[in-house]
Design a protein around this motif. Structure first.
Motif, short mmCIF file in Angstrom:
data_model
loop_
_atom_site.label_atom_id
_atom_site.label_comp_id
_atom_site.label_asym_id
_atom_site.label_seq_id
_atom_site.Cartn_x
_atom_site.Cartn_y
_atom_site.Cartn_z
N ASN A 118 -36.35 -27.44 -22.64
CA ASN A 118 -37.62 -27.90 -22.09
C ASN A 118 -37.47 -29.12 -21.22
O ASN A 118 -38.18 -29.32 -20.27
N ASP A 119 -36.52 -29.90 -21.56
CA ASP A 119 -36.48 -31.21 -20.93
C ASP A 119 -35.05 -31.67 -20.82
O ASP A 119 -34.62 -32.56 -21.49
N TYR B 74 -42.30 -26.88 -31.34
CA TYR B 74 -42.91 -26.34 -30.13
C TYR B 74 -42.37 -27.02 -28.88
O TYR B 74 -42.07 -26.38 -27.88
N TYR B 75 -42.27 -28.32 -28.95
CA TYR B 75 -41.78 -29.05 -27.78
C TYR B 75 -40.27 -29.26 -27.81
O TYR B 75 -39.70 -29.83 -26.87
N ASP C 193 -52.10 -27.89 -25.93
CA ASP C 193 -51.05 -28.50 -26.74
C ASP C 193 -50.43 -27.54 -27.74
O ASP C 193 -50.42 -27.78 -28.96
N ALA D 118 -35.51 -38.37 -21.19
CA ALA D 118 -36.33 -37.39 -20.47
C ALA D 118 -37.79 -37.55 -20.83
O ALA D 118 -38.12 -38.05 -21.91
N ILE D 119 -38.64 -37.17 -19.91
CA ILE D 119 -40.05 -37.02 -20.22
C ILE D 119 -40.24 -35.55 -20.58
O ILE D 119 -40.01 -34.67 -19.75
N THR D 120 -40.62 -35.30 -21.81
CA THR D 120 -40.61 -33.94 -22.32
C THR D 120 -41.90 -33.19 -22.10
O THR D 120 -41.90 -32.03 -21.72
N ALA D 121 -43.01 -33.83 -22.35
CA ALA D 121 -44.28 -33.09 -22.29
C ALA D 121 -45.44 -34.04 -22.08
O ALA D 121 -45.40 -35.21 -22.48
N LEU D 122 -46.44 -33.52 -21.43
CA LEU D 122 -47.75 -34.19 -21.34
C LEU D 122 -48.68 -33.44 -22.27
O LEU D 122 -48.68 -32.21 -22.30
N LEU D 123 -49.46 -34.16 -23.03
CA LEU D 123 -50.39 -33.52 -23.97
C LEU D 123 -51.82 -33.93 -23.66
O LEU D 123 -52.07 -35.02 -23.15
N THR D 124 -52.72 -33.04 -23.98
CA THR D 124 -54.13 -33.41 -23.84
C THR D 124 -54.55 -34.33 -24.98
O THR D 124 -55.45 -35.15 -24.83
N ASP E 91 -50.28 -39.88 -25.01
CA ASP E 91 -50.31 -38.45 -24.69
C ASP E 91 -49.11 -37.99 -23.88
O ASP E 91 -49.17 -37.01 -23.14
N THR E 92 -48.03 -38.68 -24.02
CA THR E 92 -46.79 -38.27 -23.36
C THR E 92 -45.67 -38.29 -24.38
O THR E 92 -45.57 -39.21 -25.19
#
Lengths: 347, 192
Positions: A89-90, A253-254, A326, A281-287, A267-268
């Motif tokens: 993912n990242d 999940y991530y 998410d 790494a920046i893996t994911a942005l979340l709501t 949220d990051t």
């Protein structure tokens, strides 16, 4: 085969989540998260955007399978992770420094991490401040975070702290620069909606070297690291921020592995090297949105957005709409907009 | 990608028998065939797209490209190169190495959760009978979609408005929809 949590059990768990979240609403998503494979104990249900304080998708440390590995290399702030497992993912790549150079203030060495041990030794649990009291859940803020200005860290940004110049960089001296559009918390979406106790409307704010800083009479008195600035691959994670883990579901999940290998803030989701504390790494942005069965789907999810690999299975029809957020798909009654089913998407 | 069975929580509040829920999920007939997505990731698709060179460089420069290189799905309302050109000196300011955080904030305002195609937006607008439809952004605000004739417009919470300016890129983990204006107010400045 689908797994269900049904009927009274769902209601009971939802009720317990509600009772565990007396604050509800903004900032209230953290406390009752049950982790694991079900969402039945999700606290609150509304967004909780506090800087790490309000929202937590889980409280269990460890747990969760399929952890990734970081190469064990110490020191420095460079990207040195490897083998993040099959999810890919990242991939831990540094930002393209041909386009952006690292922010100066973020060029730290391992010594900065010792600051916390002296000046920020006592942590207080923001969730606990709201009456949840579970110090094992959610994020903790350093003792330096003053009451009423949650979201800012009191003191001097790490890079400047070592210069012993009173935390007044020449470029920020009053009259030395013309204020621009991003010298305002609201431009960064730091306002009362997301950082609920901070007094963002007062103060002399400016952007400086990857941070949003607030200046007082004698220089910078508070700071906040920013995504893509101080919080960019290659930089050290600010030691003032502690974290516990996401729920095993989100870890899976991530694909971020064990808690020491990631940070979740504003949220990051960031991956960090456990040894050096460097962001890899920046893996994911979340709501940050978590909803429960029986809750009305809020505004902002008007459009079908189910991931492509699930579209055949979960497609809007006369009896149900499906919305994603998410790592979760929500089955929604098209008429009442009440959430009927919460579907996790471990892949 | 190994898919594990999804875990489902069904509420009695919904007053639906389990079997009915399961049936609702499993037997829904697709109203339309989903667009065939590229096997490439969204980061890769954007990286090779003409007219999106600025946003592609910005994603790499800020470190956000990795977000679009994984499993979690996102939709990027991707300002095209002309959109950044409209910013004048502010575009250069955003691209400056020391302003990576500002560029990241701009990009974040263009990211929607999940996989959203133009067809999905059109379908939502049709279902809403001409009323605007809204989607959450990763910046915490909402973007509002409207359509007048053939023109699909996205409007940010701060009033910034953009038109869809090209064909969307569909990737394995998301969609990039080119737009002609940056959806965050970035006042023009002459001094980067």
């Amino acid at each position: 085969m689908l797994r269900f949590l049904t009927g009274a059990a769902a209601i009971a768990l939802a009720a317990s989540a509600l009772s565990a979240d007396p604050g509800g609403g903004k900032g209230g998503g953290g406390g009752g998260n049950g982790g694991g494979k079900s969402h039945e104990a999700q606290g609150g249900g509304e967004k909780a955007h506090g800087n790490g304080g309000g929202k937590s998708h889980g409280e269990q440390s460890g747990g969760g399978g399929g952890f990734d590995k970081h190469a064990k290399q110490g020191g420095g702030g460079k990207d040195r992770s490897s083998d993040y497992g099959a999810r890919g993912n990242d991939k831990p790549v540094k930002a393209d420094r041909d386009f952006y150079k690292p922010a100066k203030a973020a060029k730290q060495d391992g010594k900065d991490r010792g600051v916390r041990g002296k000046d920020y030794a006592v942590s207080r649990d923001i969730v606990g401040d709201r009456g949840r009291g579970d110090r094992t859940s959610g994020w903790r803020w350093g003792d330096s975070v003053p009451q009423g200005t949650r979201g800012l860290i009191r003191g001097c940004p790490p890079g400047l702290a070592k210069k012993n110049n009173g935390c007044l960089p020449p470029g920020l001296a009053r009259g030395a620069r013309v204020a621009t559009f991003y010298d305002s918390p609201s431009w960064w979406n730091f306002d009362d909606r997301w950082h609920d106790s901070a007094d963002w409307s007062n103060g002399d704010y400016s952007y400086y070297d990857g941070y949003l800083v607030r200046s007082g009479a004698s220089g910078i008195d508070s700071w906040l690291p920013l995504l893509g600035g101080a919080l960019a691959p290659g930089n050290l994670w600010p030691s003032q921020y502690e974290t516990n883990s996401l729920s095993p579901y989100y870890q899976d999940y991530y694909g971020v592995g064990q808690p020491e290998g990631y940070r979740y803030y504003d949220d990051t989701l960031y991956r960090v090297d456990p040894q050096s504390n460097a962001i890899t790494a920046i893996t994911a942005l979340l709501t940050g949105d978590r909803f429960q069965v029986g809750q009305r789907m809020p505004q902002g999810y008007d459009v079908y957005n189910v991931p492509t690999s699930y579209r055949d299975q979960y497609r809007d029809g006369p009896n149900a709409d499906y919305r994603y957020s998410d790592g979760t798909i929500y089955q929604v009654d098209p008429t009442t907009q009440l959430i009927q089913t919460v579907i996790e998407l471990l892949t | 990608m190994i898919r594990r069975p999804p875990a489902i929580i069904v509420g009695a509040l919904a007053l639906l028998p389990l079997a009915a829920c399961n049936k609702a999920a499993d037997s829904a007939t697709p109203a339309a065939t989903a667009a065939q997505a590229s096997a490439a990731t969204l980061a890769s698709a954007i990286g090779g797209a003409p007219g999106l060179t600025t946003v592609a460089a910005a994603l790499k420069g800020t470190g956000l490209a990795t977000v679009f290189d994984g499993t979690a799905p996102y939709t990027l309302l991707a300002p095209d190169d002309d959109a950044f050109g409209k910013l004048g000196g502010s575009a250069a300011m955003l691209k400056a190495p020391e302003n990576g955080a500002a560029m990241a904030a701009v990009l974040k305002a263009h990211v929607l959760p999940g996989y959203v195609t133009v067809a999905d937006i059109n379908a939502a607008l049709k279902a809403a009978q001409g009323k605007p439809v809204r989607m959450k952004t990763m910046a915490g605000d909402e973007v509002t979609f409207t359509r007048i004739g053939e023109v699909l417009t996205a409007t940010a919470a701060d009033g910034s408005s953009a038109k869809v300016s090209g064909s969307a890129l569909t990737a394995s983990n998301g969609v990039a929809i080119p737009i002609d204006t940056v959806l965050k107010k970035v006042p023009k400045t002459s001094t980067p």
